[in-house]
Design a protein around this motif. Structure first.
Motif, PDB file in Angstrom:
ATOM      1  N   SER A 257       0.837  -1.204   0.000  1.00 34.68           N
ATOM      2  CA  SER A 257       0.000   0.000   0.000  1.00 34.68           C
ATOM      3  C   SER A 257       0.868   1.249   0.000  1.00 34.68           C
ATOM      4  O   SER A 257       2.046   1.211   0.339  1.00 34.68           O
ATOM      5  N   SER A 258       0.249   2.379  -0.364  1.00 35.55           N
ATOM      6  CA  SER A 258       0.958   3.650  -0.375  1.00 35.55           C
ATOM      7  C   SER A 258       0.006   4.758   0.059  1.00 35.55           C
ATOM      8  O   SER A 258      -0.564   4.669   1.144  1.00 35.55           O
ATOM      9  N   THR A 259      -0.221   5.765  -0.774  1.00 35.94           N
ATOM     10  CA  THR A 259      -1.066   6.902  -0.391  1.00 35.94           C
ATOM     11  C   THR A 259      -2.457   6.428   0.025  1.00 35.94           C
ATOM     12  O   THR A 259      -3.136   5.737  -0.735  1.00 35.94           O
ATOM     13  N   GLY A 260      -2.874   6.809   1.220  1.00 34.52           N
ATOM     14  CA  GLY A 260      -4.161   6.353   1.755  1.00 34.52           C
ATOM     15  C   GLY A 260      -4.061   5.028   2.478  1.00 34.52           C
ATOM     16  O   GLY A 260      -5.037   4.553   3.065  1.00 34.52           O
ATOM     17  N   GLY A 261      -2.868   4.439   2.460  1.00 37.03           N
ATOM     18  CA  GLY A 261      -2.697   3.089   2.996  1.00 37.03           C
ATOM     19  C   GLY A 261      -2.799   2.986   4.506  1.00 37.03           C
ATOM     20  O   GLY A 261      -3.250   1.963   5.024  1.00 37.03           O
ATOM     21  N   THR A 262      -2.380   4.023   5.225  1.00 39.14           N
ATOM     22  CA  THR A 262      -2.427   3.913   6.688  1.00 39.14           C
ATOM     23  C   THR A 262      -3.861   3.739   7.174  1.00 39.14           C
ATOM     24  O   THR A 262      -4.128   2.934   8.068  1.00 39.14           O
ATOM     25  N   THR A 263      -4.777   4.465   6.562  1.00 40.04           N
ATOM     26  CA  THR A 263      -6.193   4.339   6.935  1.00 40.04           C
ATOM     27  C   THR A 263      -6.776   3.033   6.420  1.00 40.04           C
ATOM     28  O   THR A 263      -7.534   2.356   7.124  1.00 40.04           O
ATOM     29  N   ALA A 264      -6.430   2.666   5.185  1.00 36.06           N
ATOM     30  CA  ALA A 264      -6.949   1.422   4.599  1.00 36.06           C
ATOM     31  C   ALA A 264      -6.477   0.201   5.391  1.00 36.06           C
ATOM     32  O   ALA A 264      -7.250  -0.729   5.639  1.00 36.06           O
ATOM     33  N   LEU A 265      -5.212   0.201   5.796  1.00 34.60           N
ATOM     34  CA  LEU A 265      -4.675  -0.922   6.572  1.00 34.60           C
ATOM     35  C   LEU A 265      -5.376  -1.052   7.918  1.00 34.60           C
ATOM     36  O   LEU A 265      -5.712  -2.161   8.352  1.00 34.60           O
ATOM     37  N   ARG A 266      -5.604   0.083   8.575  1.00 38.74           N
ATOM     38  CA  ARG A 266      -6.310   0.042   9.868  1.00 38.74           C
ATOM     39  C   ARG A 266      -7.697  -0.556   9.681  1.00 38.74           C
ATOM     40  O   ARG A 266      -8.141  -1.385  10.476  1.00 38.74           O
ATOM     41  N   LYS A 267      -8.381  -0.151   8.641  1.00 33.13           N
ATOM     42  CA  LYS A 267      -9.728  -0.658   8.351  1.00 33.13           C
ATOM     43  C   LYS A 267      -9.689  -2.166   8.081  1.00 33.13           C
ATOM     44  O   LYS A 267     -10.482  -2.936   8.632  1.00 33.13           O
ATOM     45  N   LEU A 268      -8.757  -2.586   7.247  1.00 24.58           N
ATOM     46  CA  LEU A 268      -8.644  -3.999   6.879  1.00 24.58           C
ATOM     47  C   LEU A 268      -8.258  -4.861   8.082  1.00 24.58           C
ATOM     48  O   LEU A 268      -8.882  -5.895   8.356  1.00 24.58           O
ATOM     49  N   LEU A 269      -7.247  -4.444   8.816  1.00 23.82           N
ATOM     50  CA  LEU A 269      -6.723  -5.256   9.918  1.00 23.82           C
ATOM     51  C   LEU A 269      -7.655  -5.286  11.126  1.00 23.82           C
ATOM     52  O   LEU A 269      -7.506  -6.132  12.006  1.00 23.82           O
ATOM     53  N   ASN A 270      -8.618  -4.381  11.156  1.00 23.01           N
ATOM     54  CA  ASN A 270      -9.568  -4.354  12.267  1.00 23.01           C
ATOM     55  C   ASN A 270     -10.357  -5.660  12.371  1.00 23.01           C
ATOM     56  O   ASN A 270     -10.795  -6.045  13.451  1.00 23.01           O
ATOM     57  N   ASP A 271     -10.538  -6.345  11.245  1.00 22.75           N
ATOM     58  CA  ASP A 271     -11.309  -7.588  11.226  1.00 22.75           C
ATOM     59  C   ASP A 271     -10.422  -8.836  11.237  1.00 22.75           C
ATOM     60  O   ASP A 271     -10.908  -9.941  11.007  1.00 22.75           O
ATOM     61  N   VAL A 272      -9.141  -8.655  11.483  1.00 21.75           N
ATOM     62  CA  VAL A 272      -8.200  -9.776  11.482  1.00 21.75           C
ATOM     63  C   VAL A 272      -8.009 -10.269  12.916  1.00 21.75           C
ATOM     64  O   VAL A 272      -7.917  -9.485  13.857  1.00 21.75           O
TER      65      VAL A 272
END
Length: 347
Positions: free
Chosen positions: A166-181
């Protein structure tokens, strides 16, 4: 030719003048206003309607983060933060990204090399901002606070490894994705374009909020289920087999696609391993094409590949390049990604 418009917000006039010179060194851009504090900036935005704003994270009168939270719901636009590379600066910048900032530029240290680097970085990100999906701003709050929909559902994974770029916007996207892991997930290795100091702090922030253990990766760490390994800034992350087990591999070889860490280095490292055919690889929001080549190599080895769709990307660059190269088997929204992972986990 109509120029793209920017306002520059910084409490130091000398800095505003320097940033203006940098921006207007490119004939496609024009600074249409300067502000020394958030109150002046707000009035300028209403009056001038700029396309982009640059903002110093340390502002008198009103904290830059508070300003973003008040501003962006009313005037959605890409905001590029100027940040110091210190741990404190990294922390504020991560907060700014979570509050909806588009991206950031690290302040130069004063050397000619650092000045040139900062200028080139800013101009590059100004162009990136033209592709910004501002609709994502309305999802920032939800992305950061959504409770897991699937917290009670456990999945049996036949897939032994997960890789994410991931890159631009990735910090928020990763938090969203990993929240369900959860701890049932296989080891997750992440290459997010981010400098030194930032990655360790990002890992710590995620680790305090999520169900799984999140760490900034070190060399030769055993890959374990329920663990997330984030590539350290200014280093590449890969995997290696020692004996019968798989471990992290940290190197500082040349940048690839202009990045270190590089998503391609991570993906290509996994593609060289026997485990490639029993892995899942994901490419998230970001500008450019880093990761597309490696993702295709993984797919050709039997890896199941997922790309974030255009509608939920902050910038649909990296996933687009991967999709157009034929590297993406499943293109899904960020909201549906964990469900898709669980659906294909036993294949």
């Amino acid at each position: 030719m109509k120029k793209h418009t920017v306002i520059v917000v910084d409490d130091q006039k000398s800095v505003r003048s320097m940033v203006k010179r940098w921006i207007e060194s490119d004939a496609n851009w024009e600074v249409i206003g300067e502000a020394s504090n958030p109150y002046e900036a707000r009035d300028l935005i209403v009056e001038k309607q700029p396309e982009v704003m640059t903002l110093d994270v340390h502002m008198p009168g009103m904290d830059g983060i508070v300003f973003l939270k008040k501003l962006l719901p009313q005037y959605p636009m890409p905001v590029i933060m100027f940040s110091s590379s210190t741990t404190e600066g990294a922390g504020i910048t991560l907060e700014a990204l979570e509050a909806g900032a588009f991206d950031y530029v690290t302040k130069p240290t004063g050397t000619q090399e650092s000045l040139t680097e900062a200028k080139e970085d800013l101009l590059s990100k100004l162009y990136e901002s033209l592709n910004y999906n501002v609709n994502q701003l309305s999802n920032i709050k939800n992305n950061n606070s959504t409770l897991s929909k699937n917290s009670n559902s456990k999945t049996t994974f036949k897939r032994k490894l997960m890789l994410i770029g991931s890159s631009t916007g990735g910090t928020t996207a990763l938090r969203k994705l990993l929240n369900d892991v959860d701890e049932t997930f296989p080891p997750i290795l992440i290459a997010q374009h981010m400098p030194e100091n930032f990655t360790a702090l990002f890992a710590q922030r995620l680790n305090s909020d999520l169900k799984v253990r999140v760490i900034e990766a070190k060399d030769k760490e055993l890959l374990q289920n329920g663990h997330v390994y984030i590539a350290p800034g200014n280093y590449h992350l890969g995997i290696q087999k020692l004996g019968t087990e798989y471990y992290t591999r940290i190197t500082q070889t040349d940048k690839k696609n202009g990045h270190r860490p590089s998503v391609d280095v991570l993906f290509e490292s996994a593609a060289e391993q026997e485990i490639a055919g029993s892995s899942i690889a994901i490419i998230l929001t970001g500008m450019g094409s880093d990761g597309a080549t490696g993702l295709l190599k993984l797919k050709n080895k039997g890896c199941l590949t997922i790309g974030q769709n255009k509608e939920t990307c902050v910038v649909y660059g990296m996933p687009k390049a991967a999709y157009e190269s034929g590297a993406v088997l499943y293109q899904v929204s960020l909201d549906d990604m964990v469900e898709k992972i669980k659906e294909i986990a036993s294949l």
